[in-house]
Design a protein around this motif. Structure first.
Motif, PDB file in Angstrom:
ATOM      1  N   LEU A 421       0.851  -1.161  -0.026  1.00  0.00           N
ATOM      2  CA  LEU A 421       0.022   0.080   0.081  1.00  0.00           C
ATOM      3  C   LEU A 421       0.968   1.303   0.002  1.00  0.00           C
ATOM      4  O   LEU A 421       0.542   2.231  -0.789  1.00  0.00           O
ATOM      5  N   LEU A 422       2.009   1.381   0.687  1.00  0.00           N
ATOM      6  CA  LEU A 422       2.616   2.599   0.870  1.00  0.00           C
ATOM      7  C   LEU A 422       3.506   3.096  -0.310  1.00  0.00           C
ATOM      8  O   LEU A 422       3.624   4.024  -0.466  1.00  0.00           O
ATOM      9  N   SER A 423       4.002   1.771  -0.904  1.00  0.00           N
ATOM     10  CA  SER A 423       4.858   2.044  -2.131  1.00  0.00           C
ATOM     11  C   SER A 423       3.992   2.770  -3.258  1.00  0.00           C
ATOM     12  O   SER A 423       4.300   3.850  -3.798  1.00  0.00           O
ATOM     13  N   PRO A 424       2.778   2.216  -3.714  1.00  0.00           N
ATOM     14  CA  PRO A 424       1.853   2.949  -4.724  1.00  0.00           C
ATOM     15  C   PRO A 424       1.609   4.321  -4.292  1.00  0.00           C
ATOM     16  O   PRO A 424       1.428   5.399  -4.851  1.00  0.00           O
ATOM     17  N   ALA A 425       1.394   4.595  -2.891  1.00  0.00           N
ATOM     18  CA  ALA A 425       0.936   5.731  -2.481  1.00  0.00           C
ATOM     19  C   ALA A 425       2.034   6.647  -2.306  1.00  0.00           C
ATOM     20  O   ALA A 425       1.837   7.942  -2.994  1.00  0.00           O
ATOM     21  N   ARG A 426       3.487   6.526  -2.281  1.00  0.00           N
ATOM     22  CA  ARG A 426       4.553   7.441  -2.217  1.00  0.00           C
ATOM     23  C   ARG A 426       4.722   7.658  -3.834  1.00  0.00           C
ATOM     24  O   ARG A 426       4.983   8.981  -4.040  1.00  0.00           O
ATOM     25  N   GLU A 427       4.503   6.848  -4.714  1.00  0.00           N
ATOM     26  CA  GLU A 427       4.758   7.142  -6.191  1.00  0.00           C
ATOM     27  C   GLU A 427       3.455   7.840  -6.699  1.00  0.00           C
ATOM     28  O   GLU A 427       3.801   7.904  -8.005  1.00  0.00           O
ATOM     29  N   GLY A 428       2.578   8.083  -6.126  1.00  0.00           N
ATOM     30  CA  GLY A 428       1.400   8.957  -6.897  1.00  0.00           C
ATOM     31  C   GLY A 428       0.523   8.054  -7.456  1.00  0.00           C
ATOM     32  O   GLY A 428      -0.165   8.825  -8.643  1.00  0.00           O
ATOM     33  N   ALA A 429       0.262   6.854  -7.360  1.00  0.00           N
ATOM     34  CA  ALA A 429      -0.718   6.017  -8.226  1.00  0.00           C
ATOM     35  C   ALA A 429      -2.142   6.596  -7.887  1.00  0.00           C
ATOM     36  O   ALA A 429      -2.402   7.066  -6.777  1.00  0.00           O
ATOM     37  N   GLU A 430      -2.856   6.378  -8.925  1.00  0.00           N
ATOM     38  CA  GLU A 430      -4.210   7.035  -9.035  1.00  0.00           C
ATOM     39  C   GLU A 430      -5.383   6.099  -8.173  1.00  0.00           C
ATOM     40  O   GLU A 430      -6.211   6.383  -7.843  1.00  0.00           O
ATOM     41  N   GLY A 431      -4.887   4.889  -8.035  1.00  0.00           N
ATOM     42  CA  GLY A 431      -5.850   3.747  -7.558  1.00  0.00           C
ATOM     43  C   GLY A 431      -4.975   2.533  -7.271  1.00  0.00           C
ATOM     44  O   GLY A 431      -3.853   2.311  -7.606  1.00  0.00           O
ATOM     45  N   TRP A 432      -5.534   1.463  -6.439  1.00  0.00           N
ATOM     46  CA  TRP A 432      -4.757   0.243  -6.338  1.00  0.00           C
ATOM     47  C   TRP A 432      -4.787  -0.700  -7.496  1.00  0.00           C
ATOM     48  O   TRP A 432      -6.142  -0.813  -8.033  1.00  0.00           O
ATOM     49  N   LEU A 433      -3.743  -1.143  -7.726  1.00  0.00           N
ATOM     50  CA  LEU A 433      -3.873  -1.869  -9.010  1.00  0.00           C
ATOM     51  C   LEU A 433      -4.508  -3.250  -8.875  1.00  0.00           C
ATOM     52  O   LEU A 433      -5.111  -3.813  -9.741  1.00  0.00           O
ATOM     53  N   ASP A 434      -4.518  -4.268  -7.866  1.00  0.00           N
ATOM     54  CA  ASP A 434      -5.001  -5.341  -7.735  1.00  0.00           C
ATOM     55  C   ASP A 434      -5.676  -5.728  -6.608  1.00  0.00           C
ATOM     56  O   ASP A 434      -5.827  -6.828  -6.043  1.00  0.00           O
ATOM     57  N   ALA A 435      -6.325  -4.668  -6.129  1.00  0.00           N
ATOM     58  CA  ALA A 435      -7.269  -4.904  -5.020  1.00  0.00           C
ATOM     59  C   ALA A 435      -8.166  -3.875  -4.763  1.00  0.00           C
ATOM     60  O   ALA A 435      -8.213  -2.602  -5.595  1.00  0.00           O
ATOM     61  N   ASP A 436      -9.434  -3.963  -4.191  1.00  0.00           N
ATOM     62  CA  ASP A 436     -10.256  -3.126  -4.166  1.00  0.00           C
ATOM     63  C   ASP A 436     -10.770  -3.019  -2.761  1.00  0.00           C
ATOM     64  O   ASP A 436     -11.306  -4.194  -2.021  1.00  0.00           O
ATOM     65  N   TYR A 437     -10.758  -1.990  -1.894  1.00  0.00           N
ATOM     66  CA  TYR A 437     -11.201  -1.893  -0.490  1.00  0.00           C
ATOM     67  C   TYR A 437     -12.194  -0.817  -0.518  1.00  0.00           C
ATOM     68  O   TYR A 437     -12.587   0.069  -1.130  1.00  0.00           O
ATOM     69  N   ALA A 438     -13.328  -1.457   0.411  1.00  0.00           N
ATOM     70  CA  ALA A 438     -14.551  -0.746   0.755  1.00  0.00           C
ATOM     71  C   ALA A 438     -14.896  -0.783   2.015  1.00  0.00           C
ATOM     72  O   ALA A 438     -14.877  -1.975   2.763  1.00  0.00           O
ATOM     73  N   VAL A 439     -15.393   0.041   2.720  1.00  0.00           N
ATOM     74  CA  VAL A 439     -16.105   0.179   3.936  1.00  0.00           C
ATOM     75  C   VAL A 439     -17.340   1.056   4.086  1.00  0.00           C
ATOM     76  O   VAL A 439     -17.595   1.844   3.250  1.00  0.00           O
ATOM     77  N   MET A 440     -18.357   0.277   4.896  1.00  0.00           N
ATOM     78  CA  MET A 440     -19.644   0.682   4.956  1.00  0.00           C
ATOM     79  C   MET A 440     -19.790   1.757   6.167  1.00  0.00           C
ATOM     80  O   MET A 440     -19.025   1.601   7.213  1.00  0.00           O
ATOM     81  N   THR A 441     -20.656   2.651   6.400  1.00  0.00           N
ATOM     82  CA  THR A 441     -20.929   3.429   7.423  1.00  0.00           C
ATOM     83  C   THR A 441     -22.041   2.653   8.299  1.00  0.00           C
ATOM     84  O   THR A 441     -23.198   2.386   8.008  1.00  0.00           O
ATOM     85  N   LEU A 442     -21.563   2.160   9.336  1.00  0.00           N
ATOM     86  CA  LEU A 442     -22.622   1.359  10.328  1.00  0.00           C
ATOM     87  C   LEU A 442     -23.020   2.138  11.398  1.00  0.00           C
ATOM     88  O   LEU A 442     -22.405   3.113  11.963  1.00  0.00           O
ATOM     89  N   ALA A 443     -24.087   1.754  11.823  1.00  0.00           N
ATOM     90  CA  ALA A 443     -24.817   2.407  12.981  1.00  0.00           C
ATOM     91  C   ALA A 443     -24.268   1.523  14.335  1.00  0.00           C
ATOM     92  O   ALA A 443     -23.906   0.280  14.204  1.00  0.00           O
ATOM     93  N   PRO A 444     -24.284   2.193  15.620  1.00  0.00           N
ATOM     94  CA  PRO A 444     -23.920   1.430  16.860  1.00  0.00           C
ATOM     95  C   PRO A 444     -25.154   0.230  16.930  1.00  0.00           C
ATOM     96  O   PRO A 444     -26.463   0.544  16.515  1.00  0.00           O
ATOM     97  N   ALA A 445     -24.674  -0.886  17.365  1.00  0.00           N
ATOM     98  CA  ALA A 445     -25.620  -1.974  17.640  1.00  0.00           C
ATOM     99  C   ALA A 445     -26.310  -1.778  18.985  1.00  0.00           C
ATOM    100  O   ALA A 445     -25.928  -1.280  19.797  1.00  0.00           O
ATOM    101  N   ARG A 446     -27.661  -2.377  19.053  1.00  0.00           N
ATOM    102  CA  ARG A 446     -28.336  -2.474  20.346  1.00  0.00           C
ATOM    103  C   ARG A 446     -27.560  -3.297  21.325  1.00  0.00           C
ATOM    104  O   ARG A 446     -27.187  -4.213  20.886  1.00  0.00           O
ATOM    105  N   MET A 447     -27.373  -2.873  22.416  1.00  0.00           N
ATOM    106  CA  MET A 447     -26.659  -3.784  23.485  1.00  0.00           C
ATOM    107  C   MET A 447     -27.494  -3.905  24.672  1.00  0.00           C
ATOM    108  O   MET A 447     -28.171  -2.910  25.175  1.00  0.00           O
ATOM    109  N   ALA A 448     -27.474  -4.865  25.331  1.00  0.00           N
ATOM    110  CA  ALA A 448     -27.885  -5.256  27.024  1.00  0.00           C
ATOM    111  C   ALA A 448     -26.437  -5.367  27.667  1.00  0.00           C
ATOM    112  O   ALA A 448     -26.034  -6.310  27.717  1.00  0.00           O
ATOM    113  N   LEU A 449     -26.321  -4.228  28.440  1.00  0.00           N
ATOM    114  CA  LEU A 449     -25.179  -4.301  29.259  1.00  0.00           C
ATOM    115  C   LEU A 449     -25.658  -5.053  30.472  1.00  0.00           C
ATOM    116  O   LEU A 449     -26.569  -4.899  31.235  1.00  0.00           O
TER     117      LEU A 449
END
Length: 473
Positions: A421-449
């Motif tokens: 990850l760090l090498s293409p980042a330092r070299e100014g790559a526009e995107g990841w060549l061989d991987a796709d990373y994605a995260v969703m925005t999640l809500a806190p879960a209900r809990m019973a403490l």
């Protein structure tokens, strides 16, 4: 800075150091600074930390708790009456209600004091009574931390560096067009200055929305009662040849210097310079999701962050002579609950690699640093997730913030070698060549403490042991 201002700062510094030494001798205090870069979860971290220090059933890695040395923990009025109190009760209620929600983030400095009654350890522990220790938690925006780097940077250098970065970012195009149309050597026109400041603020907002971290000056995005003041009405401009007095460029320089003197320096003096333990929360997953440019920006920003600290070891005489220094710094990659636990070591390794240059400097100065993958509040459960080709991979299940529906999430396979990850980042790559990373925005879960247990988390006990364990003995 004038001689009178310098004398006032010196007198204030001596008074503060004497108070700090008195505390160290008679009523020990740990001042823990908590900050986070954009969307890192500062408010949730503090709320969960306090919850789990008061009810320690989920803190097996905090040795003082596991060994029964903590007899009681309670909230007390904070020592500084001029700083807002961190709304622990309100934030905890938001996270644990029937319809749990993420609490509103704080936009200024706030503080909270926890007091510990500790059973003495060692061979002679039984001959001594319990001792008391205070933990003052200071919450401040990460953007304000980045502003500390401006103290050693003049307007000309700062403006040149900012303009150079903007030239490589699409979010900077509109502002750079405005700069090209301006004559920095012409006489100041206040409407033009305000327009440039407004355009630059819009540019900073776009950069932050794109996942970038370096958005100085930080008060531009959260001005508070400084909104509209000359100290927040400047913007980066290229220096013309011999800019005359009264010109636009000279006035921008003057206002930049006023921002450093009247806004940044008081924050350093009154709050930051008194911190001796520090947490920096980092949304490394978000940066990876946003691509190589965001990762490289994060790496540079973390290096700048550590230069703002004064790392080293504290002692009573040393504090009196040169003020307090940050003894331990924890860099924590948040949202670890968005990954299956098998990927947590890789997330921590990526953060450690991002910090390598900065960490070496801090270690040399005598401070202890650590990088961890944590979740201040666990919002997911682990599950198998189907992906293309009919394969099943290890991911998590959570509640989508946008719809309230349950969803399976697989963020992608983080590389075992952070250099991927760090090498293409330092070299100014526009995107990841061989991987796709994605995260969703999640809500806190209900809990019973369960009584005696704090909010569910991942490795918050290890974080607390690193930050506080030596002082809880």
């Amino acid at each position: 800075m004038g001689l009178q201002e310098l004398a006032q700062d010196v007198a204030h510094g001596v008074e503060t150091r004497l108070a700090s030494v008195t505390e160290s001798l008679f009523d020990p205090v740990i001042r823990l600074g908590v900050t986070g870069l954009a969307r890192a979860g500062k408010t949730v971290f503090i709320t969960s930390l306090v919850s789990n220090l008061m009810d320690r059933g989920r803190m097996p890695q905090l040795r003082a708790a596991a060994e029964g040395r903590i007899e009681a923990v309670w909230l007390q009025p904070q020592p500084d009456d001029t700083v807002a109190r961190f709304d622990y009760e309100g934030h905890r209620a938001a996270l644990t209600g029937d319809a749990p929600r993420w609490p509103d983030s704080t936009r200024a400095v706030s503080e909270l004091r926890l007091s510990f009654r500790l059973r003495p350890s060692g061979l002679l522990g039984g001959l001594r009574g319990p001792k008391r220790l205070h933990l003052d938690i200071i919450d401040y925006p990460g953007e304000w931390l980045l502003d500390l780097t401006l103290l050693d940077k003049g307007y000309q250098d700062w403006a040149a560096q900012v303009l150079d970065r903007l030239a490589r970012r699409p979010e900077g195009a509109a502002y750079l067009a405005r700069v090209q149309a301006a004559d920095a050597a012409a006489r100041l026109d206040e409407a033009q200055a305000q327009g440039l400041a407004a355009d630059y603020t819009a540019c900073l907002s776009a950069l932050r929305a794109a996942g970038l971290s370096d958005v100085t000056p930080g008060r531009f995005l959260m001005p508070g009662d400084l909104a509209g003041s000359p100290a927040l009405t400047f913007a980066p401009l290229p220096r013309p040849d011999n800019p005359p007095r009264g010109s636009l460029w000279r006035e921008m320089e003057r206002r930049y210097d006023a921002y450093r003197t009247r806004v940044v320096r008081p924050f350093f003096r009154d709050h930051f310079a008194r911190i001796d333990r520090q947490v920096v929360l980092v949304d490394a997953l978000g940066a990876i999701h946003n691509g190589p440019a965001a990762v490289e920006d994060l790496r540079r920003t973390l290096a700048d962050v550590l230069t703002a600290f004064r790392p080293g070891r504290n002692g009573v005489l040393a504090e009196l002579v040169r003020g307090r220094r940050v003894e331990r710094i924890l860099f924590a990659a948040t949202r670890a609950d968005h990954l299956h636990h098998t990927q947590h070591p890789r997330l921590a390794a990526i953060l450690a690699a991002l910090l390598r240059e900065a960490k070496d400097r801090a270690d040399f100065a005598g401070a202890e640093t650590a990088a961890m993958a944590i979740a201040s509040l666990r919002a997911t459960t682990e599950a198998e997730v189907p992906v293309a080709g009919g394969r099943m991979v290890q991911g998590v299940r959570g509640t989508l913030l946008s719809t309230g529906r349950q969803a399976l999430m697989y963020a992608g396979e983080l590389p075992a070698d952070p250099a991927r990850l760090l090498s293409p980042a330092r070299e100014g790559a526009e995107g990841w060549l061989d991987a796709d990373y994605a995260v969703m925005t999640l809500a806190p879960a209900r809990m019973a403490l369960v009584p005696g247990e704090g909010l569910p988390h991942i490795r918050l006990d290890r974080a607390a042991e690193f930050l506080l364990g030596d002082r809880l003995r």
